[in-house]
Design a protein around this motif. Structure first.
Motif, short mmCIF file in Angstrom:
data_model
loop_
_atom_site.label_atom_id
_atom_site.label_comp_id
_atom_site.label_asym_id
_atom_site.label_seq_id
_atom_site.Cartn_x
_atom_site.Cartn_y
_atom_site.Cartn_z
N ILE A 15 0.83 -1.20 0.00
CA ILE A 15 0.00 0.00 0.00
C ILE A 15 0.87 1.25 0.00
N LEU A 16 0.48 2.23 -0.84
CA LEU A 16 1.02 3.58 -0.79
C LEU A 16 -0.10 4.49 -0.31
N ASP A 17 0.14 5.21 0.79
CA ASP A 17 -0.91 6.05 1.37
C ASP A 17 -0.26 7.29 1.98
N PRO A 18 -0.89 8.45 1.86
CA PRO A 18 -0.30 9.67 2.44
C PRO A 18 -0.36 9.73 3.96
N ASN A 19 -1.22 8.92 4.56
CA ASN A 19 -1.42 8.95 6.01
C ASN A 19 -0.56 7.88 6.69
N PRO A 20 0.39 8.27 7.53
CA PRO A 20 1.23 7.27 8.21
C PRO A 20 0.46 6.38 9.16
N GLU A 21 -0.75 6.78 9.52
CA GLU A 21 -1.59 5.98 10.41
C GLU A 21 -2.80 5.39 9.68
N ALA A 22 -2.68 5.20 8.38
CA ALA A 22 -3.80 4.64 7.60
C ALA A 22 -4.22 3.29 8.19
N PRO A 23 -5.53 3.04 8.31
CA PRO A 23 -6.00 1.80 8.93
C PRO A 23 -5.47 0.53 8.27
N CYS A 24 -5.17 0.58 6.96
CA CYS A 24 -4.70 -0.62 6.27
C CYS A 24 -3.25 -0.97 6.61
N LYS A 25 -2.58 -0.09 7.31
CA LYS A 25 -1.15 -0.26 7.60
C LYS A 25 -0.85 -1.60 8.26
N GLU A 26 -1.69 -2.01 9.21
CA GLU A 26 -1.43 -3.23 9.97
C GLU A 26 -1.72 -4.50 9.17
N ASN A 27 -2.47 -4.38 8.08
CA ASN A 27 -2.87 -5.56 7.30
C ASN A 27 -2.07 -5.75 6.02
N ALA A 28 -1.40 -4.69 5.57
CA ALA A 28 -0.67 -4.76 4.31
C ALA A 28 0.64 -5.52 4.47
N ALA A 29 1.03 -6.24 3.42
CA ALA A 29 2.32 -6.93 3.43
C ALA A 29 3.46 -5.90 3.43
N GLU A 30 3.24 -4.79 2.72
CA GLU A 30 4.18 -3.66 2.72
C GLU A 30 3.36 -2.39 2.81
N PHE A 31 3.91 -1.39 3.51
CA PHE A 31 3.20 -0.11 3.64
C PHE A 31 4.20 1.02 3.48
N GLU A 32 3.86 1.98 2.60
CA GLU A 32 4.74 3.10 2.34
C GLU A 32 3.94 4.40 2.40
N VAL A 33 4.50 5.39 3.06
CA VAL A 33 3.85 6.70 3.15
C VAL A 33 4.33 7.57 1.99
N GLY A 34 3.40 8.19 1.28
CA GLY A 34 3.79 9.03 0.16
C GLY A 34 2.63 9.78 -0.44
N ASP A 35 2.95 10.82 -1.18
CA ASP A 35 1.96 11.68 -1.83
C ASP A 35 1.48 11.00 -3.12
N LEU A 36 0.19 10.72 -3.19
CA LEU A 36 -0.38 10.04 -4.35
C LEU A 36 -0.36 10.91 -5.61
N ASN A 37 -0.17 12.20 -5.44
CA ASN A 37 -0.16 13.10 -6.59
C ASN A 37 1.26 13.42 -7.07
N ASP A 38 2.26 12.91 -6.39
CA ASP A 38 3.65 13.16 -6.77
C ASP A 38 4.12 12.11 -7.78
N PHE A 39 4.61 12.55 -8.92
CA PHE A 39 5.01 11.63 -10.00
C PHE A 39 6.04 10.62 -9.52
N ASP A 40 7.14 11.08 -8.97
CA ASP A 40 8.24 10.18 -8.58
C ASP A 40 7.80 9.17 -7.53
N THR A 41 7.01 9.65 -6.56
CA THR A 41 6.55 8.76 -5.49
C THR A 41 5.71 7.62 -6.05
#
Length: 362
Positions: A15-41
């Motif tokens: 999962i890529l999500d801008p919120n470091p405390e996103a509810p899916c964080k604990e269930n995802a195999a991998e979790f990354e914090v990032g801006d969904l509107n940023d090209f490089d991210t």
């Protein structure tokens, strides 16, 4: 909810999500914090994975397109997401492809809205950025024009509709298509988002057939791979008009987890993996009630009344793990099932009155 379906198939989800405390964080195999509107991210995240999909349209489509051009599987296709991001282009697509929709005028600013005052009553929608009821302004008289958006948007003729419904349709890479039965949407009078829904929609069989045909036709014309939620108006004279579409799992399909042979989340996986699509039939009447943050409450979330709701036969509670509440924020939902529609309505009323999300400071 998508991750929970993926676990059944031994699929690992990153999962890529801008919120470091996103509810899916604990269930995802991998979790990354990032801006969904940023090209490089978005590009760098997608480059590490086999298959990329979305659960919100506000994402950098240029990065997704580059990933697709380089051979990555990206579903729904980036050009479809980009088209749906702009309500102006979306509406023009309906018109160009013979999809029934309300009459509309494209506008660039508030001045152009004022110049089309004779088109009222209408709904002013901002072209880009509107979400969950935001970016929509009803204009019944010239006095309402000052509330409009001084930005590219559209004026859509105000429809005297009888019901609002939604059909979720799935399409895989092979072109197989299956639609879920229409559901009936009841909107919150202030928040302009779905308060609850009924499945199946309480509409005539011919209206059901027409709605499914329109949604299926839209998926075919778009050649989308994945899910497409099609929100529609049913007018008092039996017309079915497309309001808006979303290229993803949708709030109007949450009840499918407990009431359909295949949930919308499993169907999303089947579609983007090009697997056989699942049986979408409804095996029991149901309702889905959105749990919204209470007015006047902002802060650490406290859920009250859930034990009383759990005591009702046929009720299933889904809490989203959001730690903070604010007015009208979606904090979870309740699915209620019953073979008898009258009993189902009574259960809806009880849930709405009983379960509340408040803040612990207030």
């Amino acid at each position: 909810m998508l991750i929970r379906s993926a676990i059944d198939f031994n699929i690992e989800v990153a999962i890529l999500d801008p919120n470091p405390e996103a509810p899916c964080k604990e269930n995802a195999a991998e979790f990354e914090v990032g801006d969904l509107n940023d090209f490089d991210t978005v590009y760098n995240f997608g480059a590490k994975h086999d298959l990329i999909t979305i659960e919100i349209e506000q994402v950098n489509t240029k990065a997704l397109q580059k990933l697709s051009d380089e051979g990555k599987k990206v579903f729904p296709q980036p050009h479809i997401i980009e088209m749906i991001q702009d309500k102006r282009i979306q509406k023009q697509f309906y018109k160009d492809n013979g999809i029934p929709t309300a009459e509309f005028i494209l506008t660039e600013n508030l001045e152009e809205i004022e110049a089309n005052a004779d088109f009222l009553p209408a709904v002013n929608k901002i072209g880009k950025g509107g979400y969950d009821g935001r970016g929509v302004q009803v204009m019944r008289t010239k006095e309402d024009i000052s509330k409009g958006f001084d930005a590219p948007g559209l004026l859509e003729k105000l429809i005297d509709f009888e019901k609002e419904i939604s059909v979720i349709v799935a399409r895989n890479e092979d072109g197989a298509i299956k639609a879920f039965p229409p559901v009936e949407l009841v909107f919150h009078p202030e928040a302009n988002l779905v308060e609850y829904l009924l499945a199946p929609a309480q509409i005539r069989e011919d209206i059901t057939d027409k709605a499914v045909e329109i949604a299926t036709n839209l998926a075919k014309k778009l050649e989308i791979v994945g899910l497409l939620a099609v929100e529609m108006f049913v007018t008092k004279n039996g017309e079915v008009l497309v309001n808006e579409i979303a290229p993803r799992t949708h709030n109007s399909g949450h009840q499918s987890i407990e009431s359909n042979m295949t949930s919308q989340f499993e169907q999303q996986l089947r579609a983007i993996l090009n697997w056989p699509l699942g049986d979408t039939s409804l095996f029991i009447s149901s309702a889905m009630i959105n749990l919204l943050g209470e007015e006047g409450h902002t802060g650490v979330a406290v859920c009250k009344g859930f034990k009383e709701v759990l005591d009702i036969p046929g009720c299933h509670l889904h809490l989203y793990g959001k730690k903070m509440t604010r007015p009208f924020r979606k904090m979870g939902h309740v699915t209620v099932r019953d073979k008898d529609m009258e009993q189902l309505i009574k259960k809806i009323d009880f849930v709405k009155k009983t379960i509340k999300f408040v803040s612990d400071e207030q």
